[in-house]
Design a protein around this motif. Structure first.
Motif, PDB file in Angstrom:
ATOM      1  N   LEU A  11      21.922  29.993  30.050  1.00  0.00           N
ATOM      2  CA  LEU A  11      20.747  29.188  30.407  1.00  0.00           C
ATOM      3  C   LEU A  11      19.465  29.812  29.848  1.00  0.00           C
ATOM      4  O   LEU A  11      18.586  29.098  29.348  1.00  0.00           O
ATOM      5  CB  LEU A  11      20.650  29.027  31.918  1.00  0.00           C
ATOM      6  CG  LEU A  11      21.703  28.149  32.565  1.00  0.00           C
ATOM      7  CD1 LEU A  11      21.599  28.210  34.083  1.00  0.00           C
ATOM      8  CD2 LEU A  11      21.590  26.721  32.073  1.00  0.00           C
ATOM      9  N   PHE A  12      19.371  31.144  29.920  1.00  0.00           N
ATOM     10  CA  PHE A  12      18.189  31.816  29.380  1.00  0.00           C
ATOM     11  C   PHE A  12      18.128  31.652  27.861  1.00  0.00           C
ATOM     12  O   PHE A  12      17.045  31.463  27.295  1.00  0.00           O
ATOM     13  CB  PHE A  12      18.181  33.296  29.766  1.00  0.00           C
ATOM     14  CG  PHE A  12      16.867  33.960  29.494  1.00  0.00           C
ATOM     15  CD1 PHE A  12      15.765  33.706  30.281  1.00  0.00           C
ATOM     16  CD2 PHE A  12      16.727  34.826  28.431  1.00  0.00           C
ATOM     17  CE1 PHE A  12      14.543  34.288  30.018  1.00  0.00           C
ATOM     18  CE2 PHE A  12      15.511  35.429  28.151  1.00  0.00           C
ATOM     19  CZ  PHE A  12      14.419  35.164  28.952  1.00  0.00           C
ATOM     20  N   GLN A  13      19.285  31.691  27.228  1.00  0.00           N
ATOM     21  CA  GLN A  13      19.329  31.479  25.775  1.00  0.00           C
ATOM     22  C   GLN A  13      18.833  30.068  25.436  1.00  0.00           C
ATOM     23  O   GLN A  13      18.065  29.893  24.496  1.00  0.00           O
ATOM     24  CB  GLN A  13      20.748  31.685  25.272  1.00  0.00           C
ATOM     25  CG  GLN A  13      20.885  31.659  23.773  1.00  0.00           C
ATOM     26  CD  GLN A  13      22.321  31.928  23.328  1.00  0.00           C
ATOM     27  OE1 GLN A  13      23.259  31.912  24.125  1.00  0.00           O
ATOM     28  NE2 GLN A  13      22.494  32.173  22.053  1.00  0.00           N
ATOM     29  N   PHE A  14      19.261  29.075  26.197  1.00  0.00           N
ATOM     30  CA  PHE A  14      18.775  27.705  25.985  1.00  0.00           C
ATOM     31  C   PHE A  14      17.267  27.609  26.207  1.00  0.00           C
ATOM     32  O   PHE A  14      16.562  26.908  25.472  1.00  0.00           O
ATOM     33  CB  PHE A  14      19.502  26.721  26.893  1.00  0.00           C
ATOM     34  CG  PHE A  14      20.907  26.410  26.471  1.00  0.00           C
ATOM     35  CD1 PHE A  14      21.273  26.355  25.138  1.00  0.00           C
ATOM     36  CD2 PHE A  14      21.880  26.176  27.416  1.00  0.00           C
ATOM     37  CE1 PHE A  14      22.568  26.071  24.746  1.00  0.00           C
ATOM     38  CE2 PHE A  14      23.187  25.884  27.044  1.00  0.00           C
ATOM     39  CZ  PHE A  14      23.528  25.833  25.701  1.00  0.00           C
ATOM     40  N   LEU A  15      16.753  28.328  27.202  1.00  0.00           N
ATOM     41  CA  LEU A  15      15.317  28.319  27.447  1.00  0.00           C
ATOM     42  C   LEU A  15      14.558  28.971  26.293  1.00  0.00           C
ATOM     43  O   LEU A  15      13.468  28.521  25.924  1.00  0.00           O
ATOM     44  CB  LEU A  15      14.992  29.011  28.763  1.00  0.00           C
ATOM     45  CG  LEU A  15      15.347  28.232  30.016  1.00  0.00           C
ATOM     46  CD1 LEU A  15      15.170  29.099  31.254  1.00  0.00           C
ATOM     47  CD2 LEU A  15      14.498  26.975  30.124  1.00  0.00           C
ATOM     48  N   LEU A  16      15.122  30.026  25.719  1.00  0.00           N
ATOM     49  CA  LEU A  16      14.489  30.643  24.553  1.00  0.00           C
ATOM     50  C   LEU A  16      14.460  29.680  23.368  1.00  0.00           C
ATOM     51  O   LEU A  16      13.452  29.589  22.647  1.00  0.00           O
ATOM     52  CB  LEU A  16      15.208  31.938  24.170  1.00  0.00           C
ATOM     53  CG  LEU A  16      14.983  33.136  25.082  1.00  0.00           C
ATOM     54  CD1 LEU A  16      15.918  34.275  24.706  1.00  0.00           C
ATOM     55  CD2 LEU A  16      13.535  33.586  25.036  1.00  0.00           C
ATOM     56  N   ILE A  17      15.545  28.950  23.164  1.00  0.00           N
ATOM     57  CA  ILE A  17      15.584  27.964  22.085  1.00  0.00           C
ATOM     58  C   ILE A  17      14.561  26.858  22.356  1.00  0.00           C
ATOM     59  O   ILE A  17      13.833  26.437  21.450  1.00  0.00           O
ATOM     60  CB  ILE A  17      17.005  27.398  21.915  1.00  0.00           C
ATOM     61  CG1 ILE A  17      17.951  28.489  21.389  1.00  0.00           C
ATOM     62  CG2 ILE A  17      17.014  26.191  20.981  1.00  0.00           C
ATOM     63  CD1 ILE A  17      19.419  28.128  21.452  1.00  0.00           C
ATOM     64  N   VAL A  58       8.848  26.469  30.652  1.00  0.00           N
ATOM     65  CA  VAL A  58       9.620  27.372  29.790  1.00  0.00           C
ATOM     66  C   VAL A  58       8.884  28.697  29.607  1.00  0.00           C
ATOM     67  O   VAL A  58       9.492  29.772  29.669  1.00  0.00           O
ATOM     68  CB  VAL A  58       9.938  26.695  28.441  1.00  0.00           C
ATOM     69  CG1 VAL A  58      10.496  27.682  27.447  1.00  0.00           C
ATOM     70  CG2 VAL A  58      10.904  25.545  28.646  1.00  0.00           C
ATOM     71  N   HIS A  59       7.576  28.642  29.418  1.00  0.00           N
ATOM     72  CA  HIS A  59       6.803  29.878  29.264  1.00  0.00           C
ATOM     73  C   HIS A  59       6.818  30.693  30.557  1.00  0.00           C
ATOM     74  O   HIS A  59       6.886  31.928  30.509  1.00  0.00           O
ATOM     75  CB  HIS A  59       5.373  29.568  28.832  1.00  0.00           C
ATOM     76  CG  HIS A  59       5.227  29.372  27.369  1.00  0.00           C
ATOM     77  ND1 HIS A  59       4.596  30.276  26.556  1.00  0.00           N
ATOM     78  CD2 HIS A  59       5.646  28.381  26.551  1.00  0.00           C
ATOM     79  CE1 HIS A  59       4.630  29.842  25.299  1.00  0.00           C
ATOM     80  NE2 HIS A  59       5.264  28.693  25.280  1.00  0.00           N
ATOM     81  N   ALA A  60       6.751  30.026  31.710  1.00  0.00           N
ATOM     82  CA  ALA A  60       6.754  30.734  32.992  1.00  0.00           C
ATOM     83  C   ALA A  60       8.064  31.502  33.200  1.00  0.00           C
ATOM     84  O   ALA A  60       8.071  32.584  33.784  1.00  0.00           O
ATOM     85  CB  ALA A  60       6.535  29.750  34.137  1.00  0.00           C
TER      86      ALA A  60
END
Length: 88
Positions: free
Chosen positions: A11-17, A45-47
């Motif tokens: 999920l964090f990887q998707f948020l980075l993308i 996403v930035h938060a």
């Protein structure tokens, strides 16, 4: 337990993308209108990603290539997330 950690990393990887895509959309299309979907998505996403990227950015500041800055912290964090997923 490892499945949960793997899912959180994914999920964090998707948020980075999503962060990369939203940042590029700002570069290509200009700033978003306040209150628009893109504006709200960018803030969310930035938060979530900034608390992880900011400490790395303090250690590895962006590299300047003329007028362009390359955020090495994003690349390092993304690589670490991918490596952690590979080990799990």
């Amino acid at each position: 337990m490892l499945a949960l950690i793997s899912t959180v990393l994914l999920l964090f990887q998707f948020l980075l993308i999503a962060r990369a895509l939203l940042d590029w959309s700002t570069v290509l299309a200009g700033p978003s209108m306040p209150g628009s979907f893109r504006d709200r998505a960018t803030r969310v996403v930035h938060a979530v990603t900034e608390p992880v990227l900011a400490p790395v950015r303090r250690i590895l500041p962006p590299v300047r290539l003329g007028a362009v800055g390359i955020d090495l912290s994003f690349i390092v964090v993304f690589a670490v997330v991918v490596l952690l997923q590979a080990f799990i």
